[in-house]
Scaffold this motif. Structure first.
Motif, PDB file in Angstrom:
ATOM      1  N   LEU A   1       0.824  -1.209   0.000  1.00  0.00           N
ATOM      2  CA  LEU A   1       0.000   0.000   0.000  1.00  0.00           C
ATOM      3  C   LEU A   1       0.862   1.265   0.000  1.00  0.00           C
ATOM      4  O   LEU A   1       0.372   2.354  -0.292  1.00  0.00           O
ATOM      5  CB  LEU A   1      -0.942   0.014   1.203  1.00  0.00           C
ATOM      6  CG  LEU A   1      -1.948  -1.139   1.253  1.00  0.00           C
ATOM      7  CD1 LEU A   1      -2.823  -1.019   2.497  1.00  0.00           C
ATOM      8  CD2 LEU A   1      -2.803  -1.172  -0.011  1.00  0.00           C
ATOM      9  N   LEU A   2       2.114   1.118   0.319  1.00  0.00           N
ATOM     10  CA  LEU A   2       3.054   2.222   0.170  1.00  0.00           C
ATOM     11  C   LEU A   2       4.415   1.659  -0.189  1.00  0.00           C
ATOM     12  O   LEU A   2       4.707   0.480   0.037  1.00  0.00           O
ATOM     13  CB  LEU A   2       3.131   3.082   1.440  1.00  0.00           C
ATOM     14  CG  LEU A   2       3.749   2.522   2.727  1.00  0.00           C
ATOM     15  CD1 LEU A   2       5.271   2.622   2.738  1.00  0.00           C
ATOM     16  CD2 LEU A   2       3.191   3.247   3.926  1.00  0.00           C
TER      17      LEU A   2
ATOM     18  N   ILE B   1       2.276   6.469  -2.135  1.00  0.00           N
ATOM     19  CA  ILE B   1       1.099   5.742  -1.655  1.00  0.00           C
ATOM     20  C   ILE B   1       0.360   5.148  -2.851  1.00  0.00           C
ATOM     21  O   ILE B   1       0.192   5.806  -3.877  1.00  0.00           O
ATOM     22  CB  ILE B   1       0.153   6.663  -0.857  1.00  0.00           C
ATOM     23  CG1 ILE B   1       0.899   7.331   0.299  1.00  0.00           C
ATOM     24  CG2 ILE B   1      -1.052   5.877  -0.344  1.00  0.00           C
ATOM     25  CD1 ILE B   1       1.467   6.378   1.336  1.00  0.00           C
ATOM     26  N   SER B   2      -0.064   3.900  -2.718  1.00  0.00           N
ATOM     27  CA  SER B   2      -0.769   3.224  -3.800  1.00  0.00           C
ATOM     28  C   SER B   2      -2.069   3.949  -4.139  1.00  0.00           C
ATOM     29  O   SER B   2      -2.797   4.388  -3.240  1.00  0.00           O
ATOM     30  CB  SER B   2      -1.087   1.784  -3.400  1.00  0.00           C
ATOM     31  OG  SER B   2      -1.989   1.185  -4.309  1.00  0.00           O
TER      32      SER B   2
ATOM     33  N   ASN C   1       9.411  -1.677  -5.158  1.00  0.00           N
ATOM     34  CA  ASN C   1       8.609  -0.875  -6.084  1.00  0.00           C
ATOM     35  C   ASN C   1       7.973  -1.763  -7.159  1.00  0.00           C
ATOM     36  O   ASN C   1       6.798  -1.595  -7.511  1.00  0.00           O
ATOM     37  CB  ASN C   1       9.455   0.166  -6.803  1.00  0.00           C
ATOM     38  CG  ASN C   1      10.112   1.180  -5.880  1.00  0.00           C
ATOM     39  OD1 ASN C   1      11.044   1.846  -6.268  1.00  0.00           O
ATOM     40  ND2 ASN C   1       9.649   1.302  -4.639  1.00  0.00           N
ATOM     41  N   GLN C   2       8.752  -2.716  -7.658  1.00  0.00           N
ATOM     42  CA  GLN C   2       8.320  -3.514  -8.813  1.00  0.00           C
ATOM     43  C   GLN C   2       7.518  -4.754  -8.422  1.00  0.00           C
ATOM     44  O   GLN C   2       6.605  -5.141  -9.148  1.00  0.00           O
ATOM     45  CB  GLN C   2       9.551  -3.930  -9.625  1.00  0.00           C
ATOM     46  CG  GLN C   2      10.297  -2.753 -10.233  1.00  0.00           C
ATOM     47  CD  GLN C   2      11.607  -3.166 -10.914  1.00  0.00           C
ATOM     48  OE1 GLN C   2      12.059  -4.314 -10.768  1.00  0.00           O
ATOM     49  NE2 GLN C   2      12.207  -2.240 -11.633  1.00  0.00           N
TER      50      GLN C   2
ATOM     51  N   GLU D   1      18.736  -1.029  -4.592  1.00  0.00           N
ATOM     52  CA  GLU D   1      18.367  -2.291  -5.245  1.00  0.00           C
ATOM     53  C   GLU D   1      17.169  -2.930  -4.547  1.00  0.00           C
ATOM     54  O   GLU D   1      16.229  -3.398  -5.203  1.00  0.00           O
ATOM     55  CB  GLU D   1      19.559  -3.249  -5.221  1.00  0.00           C
ATOM     56  CG  GLU D   1      19.279  -4.605  -5.856  1.00  0.00           C
ATOM     57  CD  GLU D   1      20.451  -5.566  -5.716  1.00  0.00           C
ATOM     58  OE1 GLU D   1      20.279  -6.741  -6.086  1.00  0.00           O
ATOM     59  OE2 GLU D   1      21.524  -5.144  -5.225  1.00  0.00           O
ATOM     60  N   SER D   2      17.182  -2.929  -3.219  1.00  0.00           N
ATOM     61  CA  SER D   2      16.072  -3.524  -2.469  1.00  0.00           C
ATOM     62  C   SER D   2      14.792  -2.705  -2.633  1.00  0.00           C
ATOM     63  O   SER D   2      13.698  -3.264  -2.803  1.00  0.00           O
ATOM     64  CB  SER D   2      16.431  -3.627  -0.987  1.00  0.00           C
ATOM     65  OG  SER D   2      17.501  -4.519  -0.780  1.00  0.00           O
ATOM     66  N   LEU D   3      14.919  -1.365  -2.584  1.00  0.00           N
ATOM     67  CA  LEU D   3      13.744  -0.513  -2.765  1.00  0.00           C
ATOM     68  C   LEU D   3      13.144  -0.687  -4.156  1.00  0.00           C
ATOM     69  O   LEU D   3      11.919  -0.718  -4.322  1.00  0.00           O
ATOM     70  CB  LEU D   3      14.116   0.956  -2.525  1.00  0.00           C
ATOM     71  CG  LEU D   3      14.462   1.340  -1.086  1.00  0.00           C
ATOM     72  CD1 LEU D   3      14.937   2.796  -1.033  1.00  0.00           C
ATOM     73  CD2 LEU D   3      13.275   1.137  -0.148  1.00  0.00           C
ATOM     74  N   THR D   4      14.003  -0.810  -5.174  1.00  0.00           N
ATOM     75  CA  THR D   4      13.527  -1.022  -6.546  1.00  0.00           C
ATOM     76  C   THR D   4      12.758  -2.330  -6.637  1.00  0.00           C
ATOM     77  O   THR D   4      11.712  -2.411  -7.298  1.00  0.00           O
ATOM     78  CB  THR D   4      14.702  -1.019  -7.530  1.00  0.00           C
ATOM     79  OG1 THR D   4      15.376   0.249  -7.455  1.00  0.00           O
ATOM     80  CG2 THR D   4      14.224  -1.242  -8.961  1.00  0.00           C
ATOM     81  N   TRP D   5      13.269  -3.363  -5.964  1.00  0.00           N
ATOM     82  CA  TRP D   5      12.567  -4.653  -5.930  1.00  0.00           C
ATOM     83  C   TRP D   5      11.177  -4.472  -5.332  1.00  0.00           C
ATOM     84  O   TRP D   5      10.192  -4.989  -5.865  1.00  0.00           O
ATOM     85  CB  TRP D   5      13.366  -5.658  -5.101  1.00  0.00           C
ATOM     86  CG  TRP D   5      12.730  -7.006  -4.981  1.00  0.00           C
ATOM     87  CD1 TRP D   5      12.908  -8.080  -5.789  1.00  0.00           C
ATOM     88  CD2 TRP D   5      11.777  -7.432  -3.984  1.00  0.00           C
ATOM     89  NE1 TRP D   5      12.142  -9.139  -5.369  1.00  0.00           N
ATOM     90  CE2 TRP D   5      11.427  -8.776  -4.261  1.00  0.00           C
ATOM     91  CE3 TRP D   5      11.190  -6.797  -2.882  1.00  0.00           C
ATOM     92  CZ2 TRP D   5      10.534  -9.494  -3.482  1.00  0.00           C
ATOM     93  CZ3 TRP D   5      10.284  -7.512  -2.107  1.00  0.00           C
ATOM     94  CH2 TRP D   5       9.972  -8.838  -2.398  1.00  0.00           C
TER      95      TRP D   5
END
Length: 326
Positions: free
Chosen positions: A269-270, A280-281, A320-321, A314-318
């Protein structure tokens, strides 16, 4: 009155029901666990007669085991925690009843089974009060050492300059992700199932303790900060990529969040982008409230003092996706 109670409990400690094997002798597990409990009561890490299964207790058990046990017994924390229930001063409080814990041999199935089913153990309140007195705790310790570990008892008092806990904390703080992951894989191949479950529990517990400290016990999004004089943690350590997928307990794979934002983050949700901005989604629909998560859309999170501990891009991008709901 206290002298009589002390004598009674000393006798309980000296007459523990212990398993016996022709090849190994009597099992040392119960006295090691009792020494561990006394140690944590002395340090203030156990502050009531309720004994929870914590990383500190498991680590202390391991450290004392290394000092005192000179037989080839298998180091297993779950066995004594469960089987001390046969002693008059130890009571198990379960979530779902004892039957779920037992195998056909009337023993436990695994450390994970113990942890998932046991809420805590209770010792007699009278016993806790006795141990809380430093003089009495010394008497209990000496009785256990003299009775069960006469050949190795002097090692109990040796200080640990590089304890297992210190080693793991250094790895969590400083190891590159790849090095940490490689070490976890090596441990999985080297340790038996029980030892590996205990190892992962300890490492996860230390991660949960360390992440809030890195963020000054503050939610990195909302700024919520609650501190008490008790050993109570109100800010969660959140894996960005779950450990089950990443095998990564290093600091850059963690952020500190209040419990509600932790749940929202885990459920997509975020999220937090590569610029450390909260998103936020669009699926979130909520009323205008001081408790809303939408108010944090566009906020830049608070970051640790050391750049090497910033959340991994790298972890945040994961996240996000793979997790964030668009």
């Amino acid at each position: 009155m206290f002298n009589k109670a002390l004598d009674t409990h000393i006798q309980y400690f000296l007459k523990l029901n212990r398993g016996f094997s022709k090849g190994l002798g009597y099992a040392p597990h119960k006295p090691i666990l009792l020494l561990s409990v006394i140690n944590l009561i002395e340090k203030g890490l156990i502050s009531s007669n309720r004994i929870f299964i914590t990383p500190e207790l498991v680590l202390t058990f391991k450290e004392i085991w290394k000092k005192l046990v000179d037989t080839p017994h298998t180091e297993n924390f779950a066995l004594p925690f469960f089987h001390l229930r046969s002693e008059p001063f130890w009571n198990l409080v379960t979530y779902n009843g004892l039957d779920n814990l037992l195998t056909s041999s009337k023993s436990i199935k695994s450390f994970k089974t113990l942890k998932d089913n046991i809420a805590f153990a209770e010792i007699d309140k009278e016993l806790f009060t006795l141990i809380s007195d430093s003089l009495n705790s010394t008497i209990f310790i000496q009785a256990l050492l003299d009775n069960y570990f006469p050949a190795t008892k002097e090692y109990y008092f040796l200080s640990e300059h590089n304890s297992t806990q210190q080693q793991i904390e250094i790895q969590i703080l400083n190891d590159p992700k790849e090095q940490y992951q490689s070490h976890i894989k090596e441990l999985k191949n080297k340790l038996d199932t029980e030892e590996f479950e205990e190892e992962i529990f300890v490492r996860g517990g230390l991660f949960k303790r360390m992440i809030p400290k890195i963020y000054n016990n503050t939610c990195c999004i909302s700024g919520m900060k609650i501190e008490t004089s008790k050993n109570i943690q109100m800010i969660d350590a959140c894996h960005i990529i779950p450990f089950s997928s990443s095998l990564d307990d290093t600091i850059p794979n963690g952020i500190s969040l209040s419990p509600n934002l932790h749940r929202a983050f885990d459920r997509g949700l975020l999220t937090i982008n590569k610029d450390y901005i909260v998103r936020i989604s669009p699926e979130v629909k909520e009323s205008d409230s001081v408790y809303s998560i939408s108010q944090f859309d566009g906020f830049r999170i608070s970051l640790p003092e050391e750049p090497k501990w910033y959340p991994s891009i790298e972890s945040l991008t994961w996240h996000n996706q793979k997790i964030f709901i668009l």
